[in-house]
Design an enzyme around this catalytic site. Sequence first.
Site, PDB file in Angstrom:
ATOM      1  CG  PHE A   1      -4.296   9.347   1.477  1.00 53.83           C
ATOM      2  CD1 PHE A   1      -5.289   8.693   2.191  1.00 53.83           C
ATOM      3  CD2 PHE A   1      -3.737   8.708   0.391  1.00 53.83           C
ATOM      4  CE1 PHE A   1      -5.717   7.430   1.827  1.00 53.83           C
ATOM      5  CE2 PHE A   1      -4.149   7.442   0.019  1.00 53.83           C
ATOM      6  CZ  PHE A   1      -5.144   6.796   0.741  1.00 53.83           C
TER       7      PHE A   1
ATOM      8  CB  CYS B   1     -14.707 -26.766  12.684  1.00 56.18           C
ATOM      9  SG  CYS B   1     -14.748 -24.964  12.521  1.00 56.18           S
TER      10      CYS B   1
ATOM     11  CG  ASP C   1       2.734  20.297   6.936  1.00 54.05           C
ATOM     12  OD1 ASP C   1       2.905  19.819   5.809  1.00 54.05           O
ATOM     13  OD2 ASP C   1       1.636  20.301   7.515  1.00 54.05           O
TER      14      ASP C   1
ATOM     15  CB  ILE D   1       7.177  14.557  -0.617  1.00 49.34           C
ATOM     16  CG1 ILE D   1       8.316  14.924   0.340  1.00 49.34           C
ATOM     17  CG2 ILE D   1       7.540  13.311  -1.410  1.00 49.34           C
ATOM     18  CD1 ILE D   1       8.639  13.843   1.360  1.00 49.34           C
TER      19      ILE D   1
END
Length: 274
Positions: free
Chosen positions: A197, A35, A151, A179
Site C-alpha cells: 500500500f 420483523c 520510516d 520491509i
Amino acid sequence: MNHQMLSAPVTQENLARLARRGFAVAPTQSGALACGEEGAGRMLEAEEIVSLLFREKLGRLLITGGATREPIDGIRFLSNVSTGQTAATLASALNDRGWQVTYLHGAGAVTPLQVAHTQCFSTFQDLNDKLRAELGKEDYAGVIHCAAVSDYSVSDARPDIKLSSDQELSIRLTRNFKILPRLKEYSRNKAMTVVGFKLTLGDDEDAMLAVARRALGPTVDAVVANDWQTVNADRSRHPGSLLRENALEKFSDLNSLSGLLHTLLLGGGHDTLS
C-alpha cells in the site's frame, strides 16, 4: 435476527469468540427482515449455506494493519494516523471469500471480528521479526501489507525511563529499511503474491500513481494507491487504484478492492491497462 440485535456488542463478542475457537461464522444478507424492518441479519439462502458448509479454505493469507510505535522513552513514542480499519475490513472480506487469514496488527489497531488468527506488533523491528517468523513457518499464498510502518526509529531511545519534560529534547532518528520488498525472501513460498500500500498526502492522481509504481518490482506484485485527503474525507468509501506491472484497476470502496485482491490471489486479473 434484527439488525440491531446483530450489531449489539454482546452478539459481536460471541461471534468473535466462536471464530477464535475455529468455528466458521457465516455472514448474513441485508434486506427485508422477519420483523418487518430492513437491514443486515437476513438468513442466507439454503444454497448459499450449503456452499459455505462444503467449501474448503482457498489458502493462507497474511494481512498486516495499523501503525508501528517507535519508543522515545518508556512512556512516549512516535507513530502515525493509521487505525488498521482498512486492513481489518479487507481481512474480514477475504475471510468471508474463503481465505484462511492471519491478521498481524499494531497495538491499538482495529481488529476483525471473524478472523481466528491474530498477532500484535509494536515497533518496526518487532513487526519485521514477526513477519519473518510467520512467513518462514507456514506456506502463505499471499501477503497484503497494509501496515503503516515507520520510516524512522529513535536511535537513542530510553525505554527504561521517563525523560524529563523540564527541558528541550533533541531526538536523533535512524532510517529503517523497507520491509515490503523483503517479504518473498522471508517466505517459504517464493511464488506467493505480495501486495503493498502507498498512501500520499495531497497529491494529484498522476503523482499518486507514480509513487505506487516505484514500489512495484520483482518481489512486489501489486500496490494499492490512494491519497489521505480523499480517504479521510469520507471513510465509508475509501477509493483508490490497484496497480500491477501491466494493469491499473480503480475501485470505489473496500468491498470492490477485496474482490480485486481475491481475483489477483487466485491468479486471475487483467493483463492490460484499464
